[in-house]
Design an enzyme around this catalytic site. Structure first.
Site: not given
Length: 492
Positions: A267, A402, A289
């Protein structure tokens, strides 16, 4: 004179930062090495040079008795007198080991002009190479360097390794050096050879050397070399949790797999420190991502895993945090299962656990929170599907994966469903990493404070009464930003 701490910190000649050194093992057999100086320091430098087979030339007005003995029996060549530039003729390396600063500077300058590597003992600025602390087990050598800036630290680490590395490694290293050509002939393919060594280094050969049974070790080696090359047409995939960034939080199993991997699909947010622990000759492919920027789609990740596994490679799918906590690890395993690819999963420390711990915030607490919820809300659609009435209840902790993009919407929803405006929060940026920042406050000011302090992804939000403990229990990195949030009073 003002001797206040503020004044004492001012240094007109601050220390020079150690350079980033390139490690190199030099073959000095039969090569001329000049050592300028004839005392005890020079003697310590000469011993490893002689052991490496160098032709050592020592220049000094006089030699200490031990060096004089070496010169008498022809083990070193002695140049009597003060340093002269022609002493460097034909030299590959030079060591300046005198107690005369002017002589050391002259040696360094002349070596620099001739492009000869020079070490000036205890002088980082004049040296173009450093002599590392070493651990030796036969032909196996481990060199430790602090860049010349902290030799006592390097020495301490060497002493620690001396006690941890078995002396039997000397016999094993000598055997592998001697049999290198046979091994390469028997296993010409690199991937095949790696598997041979993986089995050899954890099997009976190592055990026999450790037991002092050299004959048994040789017989075990011949048996291993005579076995047919392992068949492995189909490779495998390991989903490995990289944790939040601190390499020290990796599991031992994760570290072992990183050192066995042929391909590492990682990642974007996997830290450089974690990647540095992987095998250096593995193929590294970033498949990270982030919001609004999926430069490798999930289908593309699936295709890469399948391609490399079918080519017989050991693939590590290295995911930030834990593969099964908002990491889409389940989807990847379903894909591998559907295509008949062997897999395993190594859990990692998920961001909520690590960020809370490194921010000094207990996720549960007998007086403040009897439960914790892990929540992700990256998009408007996902926000609207959450059970906000349940999330707004008191006496629980929310750990929200988030970043900082949806804080306004999060605040609005929680307040609409009854969460108190004075509920404490801790927003942790770069949790567990050297640049960690913790912002504290109350729900009423959450989005505004995050913008004021320009907090960026990766960040994790901890919302609940326990977040008020961030200031009291802080232990890692800088102190939290913002004022300490008061404890929320609950209705009886």
């Amino acid at each position: 004179m003002d001797s206040s701490p503020a004044t004492a910190r001012l240094d007109p000649h601050p220390p020079v930062a150690p350079p980033a050194l390139y490690p190199l093992f030099a073959d000095l057999r039969g090569r001329r090495v000049l050592v300028v100086g004839g005392g005890a320091v020079a003697r310590r430098k000469i011993a490893p040079l002689l052991a490496a087979g160098a032709n050592v030339v020592v220049g000094a007005p006089q030699l200490e008795p031990a060096l004089d003995d070496l010169a008498r029996v022809g083990k070193i060549e002695f140049l009597d007198g003060r340093f002269a530039p022609n002493w460097l003729d034909g030299a590959w390396l030079v060591v300046a080991a005198t107690d005369d600063g002017a002589v050391n500077r002259a040696v360094a300058a002349e070596a620099q002009a001739r492009r000869i590597w020079a070490n000036v003992v205890d002088d980082l600025e004049l040296s173009s190479y450093q002599s590392p602390a070493r651990v030796e087990r036969g032909p196996l050598q481990i060199a430790i360097s602090s860049g010349g800036g902290a030799p006592m630290l390097a020495r301490h680490l060497r002493e620690k390794l001396e006690t941890e590395l078995d002396e039997s490694l000397a016999g094993l290293a000598a055997l592998l050096l001697r049999e290198r050509r046979r091994i390469r002939a028997r296993h010409p393919r690199l991937a095949e050879r790696r598997r041979f060594f993986d089995a050899l280094l954890t099997g009976p050969v190592t055990e026999r050397f450790r037991a002092g049974d050299e004959g048994g070790a040789l017989r075990a080696f011949e048996a291993a070399l005579g076995e047919a090359p392992p068949s492995r047409d189909i490779g495998s995939v390991a989903l490995v949790g990289a944790g939040p960034g601190d390499p020290g939080l990796l599991t031992l199993r994760a570290l072992r797999l990183l050192n066995q991997a042929d391909v590492i699909l990682h990642d974007r947010l996997v830290s450089d420190g974690v990647l540095a622990l992987a095998r250096r000759d593995a193929e590294f492919i970033e498949v990270g991502k982030q919001a609004s920027n999926h430069h490798v789609t999930q289908d593309g990740i699936h295709a890469l895993m399948l391609e490399h596994a079918r080519a017989g490679r050991r693939v590590v799918r290295l995911k930030g945090g834990d593969p099964f906590v908002f990491g889409r690890g389940g989807e990847e395993l379903e894909f591998l299962h559907a295509h008949g690819i062997a897999f395993e999963v190594v859990p990692g420390v998920t961001a909520a656990l690590a960020c809370a711990a490194y921010a000094g915030v207990p996720l549960t607490h007998r007086e403040h929170a009897q439960s914790v919820r892990f929540v992700t809300a990256h998009t408007k659609d996902s926000v609207d599907t959450l059970d906000w009435r349940a999330l707004a209840q008191e006496k629980q902790t929310l750990a929200v994966y988030m970043g900082v993009a949806g804080l306004d919407r999060l605040q609005q929803k929680l307040l609409e469903h009854g969460r108190q405006a004075g509920t404490p929060f801790a927003l942790v940026e770069n949790g567990s990493r050297p640049g960690q920042r913790v912002l504290t406050g109350t729900l009423a000011d959450l989005p505004q404070l995050a913008r004021l302090h320009d907090l960026q992804s990766p960040a994790l939000l901890i919302l609940g009464e326990v977040a008020a403990l961030a200031h009291t229990l802080h232990w890692f990195g800088d102190k939290p930003l913002g004022a300490p949030a008061p404890q929320v009073a609950h209705a009886a």
